[in-house]
Design a protein around this motif. Structure first.
Motif, PDB file in Angstrom:
ATOM      1  N   TRP A 293       0.833  -1.215   0.000  1.00 36.76           N
ATOM      2  CA  TRP A 293       0.000   0.000   0.000  1.00 36.76           C
ATOM      3  C   TRP A 293       0.862   1.256   0.000  1.00 36.76           C
ATOM      4  O   TRP A 293       0.377   2.346   0.272  1.00 36.76           O
ATOM      5  N   LYS A 294       2.157   1.062  -0.270  1.00 37.81           N
ATOM      6  CA  LYS A 294       3.116   2.166  -0.088  1.00 37.81           C
ATOM      7  C   LYS A 294       2.763   3.405  -0.928  1.00 37.81           C
ATOM      8  O   LYS A 294       2.712   4.514  -0.396  1.00 37.81           O
ATOM      9  N   LEU A 295       2.524   3.206  -2.208  1.00 37.71           N
ATOM     10  CA  LEU A 295       2.265   4.363  -3.071  1.00 37.71           C
ATOM     11  C   LEU A 295       0.941   5.039  -2.695  1.00 37.71           C
ATOM     12  O   LEU A 295       0.857   6.274  -2.628  1.00 37.71           O
ATOM     13  N   GLU A 300      -2.103   9.590  -0.567  1.00 38.30           N
ATOM     14  CA  GLU A 300      -3.173  10.070   0.314  1.00 38.30           C
ATOM     15  C   GLU A 300      -2.655  11.018   1.383  1.00 38.30           C
ATOM     16  O   GLU A 300      -3.353  11.950   1.768  1.00 38.30           O
ATOM     17  N   THR A 301      -1.434  10.776   1.837  1.00 36.65           N
ATOM     18  CA  THR A 301      -0.922  11.668   2.882  1.00 36.65           C
ATOM     19  C   THR A 301      -0.309  12.947   2.282  1.00 36.65           C
ATOM     20  O   THR A 301       0.170  13.804   2.999  1.00 36.65           O
ATOM     21  N   SER A 302      -0.333  13.036   0.961  1.00 33.50           N
ATOM     22  CA  SER A 302       0.200  14.240   0.313  1.00 33.50           C
ATOM     23  C   SER A 302      -0.909  15.097  -0.270  1.00 33.50           C
ATOM     24  O   SER A 302      -0.640  16.050  -1.001  1.00 33.50           O
ATOM     25  N   ILE A 403       7.592   6.397 -11.114  1.00 35.60           N
ATOM     26  CA  ILE A 403       8.176   5.925  -9.853  1.00 35.60           C
ATOM     27  C   ILE A 403       8.539   4.455  -9.984  1.00 35.60           C
ATOM     28  O   ILE A 403       7.718   3.631 -10.401  1.00 35.60           O
ATOM     29  N   GLU A 404       9.789   4.138  -9.632  1.00 31.49           N
ATOM     30  CA  GLU A 404      10.203   2.735  -9.593  1.00 31.49           C
ATOM     31  C   GLU A 404      10.539   2.439  -8.140  1.00 31.49           C
ATOM     32  O   GLU A 404      11.267   3.194  -7.496  1.00 31.49           O
ATOM     33  N   SER A 405       9.978   1.349  -7.626  1.00 39.36           N
ATOM     34  CA  SER A 405      10.184   1.091  -6.202  1.00 39.36           C
ATOM     35  C   SER A 405      10.092  -0.392  -5.904  1.00 39.36           C
ATOM     36  O   SER A 405       9.562  -1.166  -6.699  1.00 39.36           O
ATOM     37  N   ASP A 406      10.618  -0.761  -4.731  1.00 37.66           N
ATOM     38  CA  ASP A 406      10.462  -2.152  -4.301  1.00 37.66           C
ATOM     39  C   ASP A 406       9.589  -2.177  -3.045  1.00 37.66           C
ATOM     40  O   ASP A 406       8.831  -1.246  -2.810  1.00 37.66           O
ATOM     41  N   ALA A 412      10.032   5.291   1.223  1.00 34.96           N
ATOM     42  CA  ALA A 412       8.678   5.844   1.392  1.00 34.96           C
ATOM     43  C   ALA A 412       8.723   7.376   1.491  1.00 34.96           C
ATOM     44  O   ALA A 412       7.911   8.073   0.865  1.00 34.96           O
ATOM     45  N   GLY A 413       9.696   7.913   2.249  1.00 32.00           N
ATOM     46  CA  GLY A 413       9.804   9.362   2.417  1.00 32.00           C
ATOM     47  C   GLY A 413      10.127  10.042   1.094  1.00 32.00           C
ATOM     48  O   GLY A 413       9.538  11.067   0.734  1.00 32.00           O
ATOM     49  N   GLN A 414      11.048   9.416   0.375  1.00 34.25           N
ATOM     50  CA  GLN A 414      11.466   9.998  -0.900  1.00 34.25           C
ATOM     51  C   GLN A 414      10.302  10.001  -1.906  1.00 34.25           C
ATOM     52  O   GLN A 414      10.090  10.972  -2.637  1.00 34.25           O
ATOM     53  N   ILE A 415       9.513   8.912  -1.901  1.00 31.10           N
ATOM     54  CA  ILE A 415       8.351   8.833  -2.802  1.00 31.10           C
ATOM     55  C   ILE A 415       7.355   9.933  -2.442  1.00 31.10           C
ATOM     56  O   ILE A 415       6.833  10.631  -3.314  1.00 31.10           O
ATOM     57  N   LYS A 416       7.140  10.102  -1.159  1.00 29.90           N
ATOM     58  CA  LYS A 416       6.191  11.134  -0.707  1.00 29.90           C
ATOM     59  C   LYS A 416       6.648  12.528  -1.173  1.00 29.90           C
ATOM     60  O   LYS A 416       5.840  13.310  -1.666  1.00 29.90           O
ATOM     61  N   THR A 417       7.937  12.796  -1.037  1.00 29.84           N
ATOM     62  CA  THR A 417       8.452  14.101  -1.482  1.00 29.84           C
ATOM     63  C   THR A 417       8.204  14.293  -2.976  1.00 29.84           C
ATOM     64  O   THR A 417       7.782  15.363  -3.423  1.00 29.84           O
ATOM     65  N   ARG A 418       8.452  13.246  -3.756  1.00 33.90           N
ATOM     66  CA  ARG A 418       8.259  13.363  -5.203  1.00 33.90           C
ATOM     67  C   ARG A 418       6.778  13.533  -5.545  1.00 33.90           C
ATOM     68  O   ARG A 418       6.414  14.291  -6.430  1.00 33.90           O
TER      69      ARG A 418
END
Ligand code: BJ8
Length: 426
Positions: A293-295, A300-302, A403-406, A412-418
Motif C-alpha cells: 500500500w506504499k504508493l 493520500e498523505t500528500s 516511480i520505480e520502487s520495491d 517511502a519518504g522519498q516517494i512522498k516528497t516526489r
C-alpha cells in the motif's frame, strides 16, 4: 487464526512465524485502514475478511479440497479462474507483497529481480503463506523472464505447472494459447477425477463475469459517477481489489454490490471522502500485491486522490468480461475465454499499443489531473514500456510522474516528497 492452528500445522505452515507475521500485518491494516474517517459502513465486511484472511478463508479452501475440488495458486491474471470456479474449486493469488520474506528468497534467487517474485518465493521457503501451502499446485506462466525461470526452482519446493503464454498475438500464437486453455481444463480434471462439463464451465464464466461486473461498478462509482464526489478512499478501493483474488467469488460479489449500493447513495448525497478539488490521479503499471500500500499511502498523505489503478490488481483484471451470450458449446467457450484473455494488455507482449490507447481513453473518461507510472524494480517489461507510455502522455499534455520502487520502507519518504512536488506542479 488461532482457531485454525491445527489446520495450519497440517498444511505445513510455520505456525509461530506465521502468527507473528499475521499479527503485524493486521496491526498495519488497523492503523492504516481502520483509522480512516468517513468510511463506508459496508467496509465492515472487508475489515472482517482481513481479520480472517489467513484463517477462515483458508479453512473454506481446504474444505473444498477435502471434496476433491481444485485449489490453485496463481501469480498472474492469465490463469483462467473461470475453469477453476467451474470445477467448484478456488483460484487465489499467492502472498507476494511483503518485504519480510525477501531476505530468505535471496538465498536462492538473484537479488536483482522483481520484489514480487522474491517475496512470493520467500513465503514458500518460510512456509508463512497458508494460501501457498493450500495450493494443489501453483499455476505459473511464461510472461516475464524472471517468473518463467523461477517456476523451475519453485517446483523443487511445491508442485508447479506452467501455462505457455505467447509474447505476440498473431493467429498462430492464439492457436497455441487456446490449446493451453484446454490443457488447463485437463489439469483441473486430474484433481477432481471426473470430466468437467460444458455447463459447469459456463457456470464458472457466469460467476466470474459477475465478480468483474461488480468491480467495474466500483470503478465507475470511484471515478466516473457524473460528479467530482469520490465516495471511497483509494486505499479501501485498492484493498477490495486485492482481496478479489482471495475471497469466495459469489460472496465477494454480493458484498461488493452492497458496498456499491452505499457508494451510489453517497454520490447522491454529495458525500466525498476527499476535500473538494483534490487532484485526481490514475496509477499505471505493475500489480500491487497485498499488503503493498506504499504508493497509495504516499499519495493520500500528500493531498492527492488515486481514483483508478490501471494495473493487474485493478482495471486490467476486470475491464473485460467473457461474452457469455455467444457461448454455445465447449469450443465457443474456449474461444470466448481466449478472446478475453488475449485482450489483457500486459507489457510482456510486443507490440502492446492497445495499452496506450486504453490509458489515453481512461484519462479522458475519468477527468483526471495526472498519472503516476509505477513500476516494481527490475520489472524490465513495464520499465521499458514506461518510455512509450510517457511519450504518448506528453504528446497529449498529460502530467506524469514515473516511480520505480520495491517493497522496502526505505524510500517511502522519498516517494512522498516526489508525489508532493508532482501534486504542486499540476
Ligand atoms: S498480466 S503484469 S499479472 S505478468 S512478476 S511482469 S512485476 S518482473 S506481474 Fe503480471 Fe500477469 Fe502481466 Fe499482469 Fe514485472 Fe515482476 Fe514479472 Fe510482474
Amino acid at each position: 487464526v488461532h482457531e485454525h492452528k491445527k489446520l495450519l500445522e497440517e498444511l505445513g505452515v510455520d505456525v509461530e512465524r506465521h502468527a507473528k507475521m499475521m499479527e503485524m500485518g493486521y496491526e498495519g491494516y488497523k492503523n492504516q485502514f481502520m483509522s480512516q474517517t468517513n468510511r463506508p459502513k459496508a467496509m465492515e465486511y472487508f475489515d472482517w475478511f482481513m481479520s480472517e484472511v489467513q484463517g477462515q478463508r483458508i479453512a473454506e479452501i481446504n474444505e473444498l479440497r477435502k471434496n476433491k475440488k481444485p485449489a490453485i495458486g496463481a501469480f498472474c491474471i492469465f490463469v483462467p479462474e473461470e475453469i477453476i470456479v467451474g470445477a467448484g474449486g478456488a483460484c487465489f493469488g499467492l502472498c507476494g507483497g511483503s518485504p519480510a520474506t525477501i531476505a530468505d528468497a535471496e538465498t536462492e534467487l538473484p537479488r536483482n529481480i522483481c520484489p514480487l517474485i522474491k517475496s512470493a518465493y520467500g513465503f514458500k521457503l518460510q512456509k508463512t503463506c497458508a494460501y501457498t501451502q493450500s495450493a494443489d499446485f501453483i499455476y505459473g506462466e511464461t510472461t516475464c523472464e524472471a517468473k518463467k525461470k523461477t517456476w523451475e526452482l519453485l517446483n523443487k519446493h511445491h508442485p508447479v505447472k506452467v501455462m505457455n503464454i505467447p509474447h505476440m498475438k498473431r493467429e498462430k500464437d492464439l492457436k497455441m494459447w487456446k490449446e493451453e486453455l484446454s490443457e488447463f481444463k485437463e489439469h483441473m480434471e486430474e484433481i477432481t477425477k471426473k470430466p468437467l462439463t460444458f455447463e459447469e464451465m459456463k457456470n464458472g464464466v457466469k460467476i466470474v463475469n459477475e465478480k468483474r461486473f461488480a468491480l467495474q461498478r466500483l470503478d465507475r462509482l470511484r471515478s466516473m459517477n457524473g460528479s467530482d464526489v469520490i465516495p471511497i478512499s483509494a486505499k479501501d478501493a485498492l484493498f477490495i481489489t486485492q482481496i478479489s483474488f482471495l475471497d469466495d467469488p459469489i460472496r465477494f460479489t454480493q458484498k461488493l454490490n452492497d458496498l456499491c449500493d452505499e457508494l451510489e447513495q453517497r454520490v447522491k448525497e454529495n458525500n466525498s471522502v476527499y476535500k473538494k478539488e483534490t487532484p485526481r490521479l490514475m496509477v499505471l503499471g505493475t500489480p500491487f500485491a497485498l499488503p503493498n500500500w506504499k504508493l497509495h499511502t504516499a499519495v493520500e498523505t500528500s493531498g492527492g486522490a488515486i481514483v483508478n489503478e490501471e494495473s493487474c490488481i485493478g482495471h486490467r483484471y476486470y475491464k473485460d468480461n467473457v461474452d457469455i451470450d455467444e457461448i454455445k458449446d465447449e469450443d465457443s467457450l474456449m474461444e470466448k475465454l481466449l478472446q478475453k484473455y488475449s485482450s489483457v494488455d500486459c507489457a510482456c507482449f510486443t507490440p502492446n499499443t492497445p495499452r496506450i490507447d486504453k490509458i489515453l481513453q481512461m484519462y479522458k473518461d475519468r477527468k483526471l489531473d495526472g498519472v503516476i507510472y509505477y513500476s516494481l524494480s527490475f520489472c524490465h517489461t513495464y520499465n521499458v514500456e514506461a518510455k512509450l507510455v510517457t511519450d504518448a502522455l506528453e504528446k497529449e499534455g498529460i502530467p506524469a510522474l514515473v516511480i520505480e520502487s520495491d517493497y522496502s520502507p526505505e524510500d517511502a519518504g522519498q516517494i512522498k516528497t516526489r508525489v508532493e512536488a508532482f501534486l504542486e506542479s499540476i
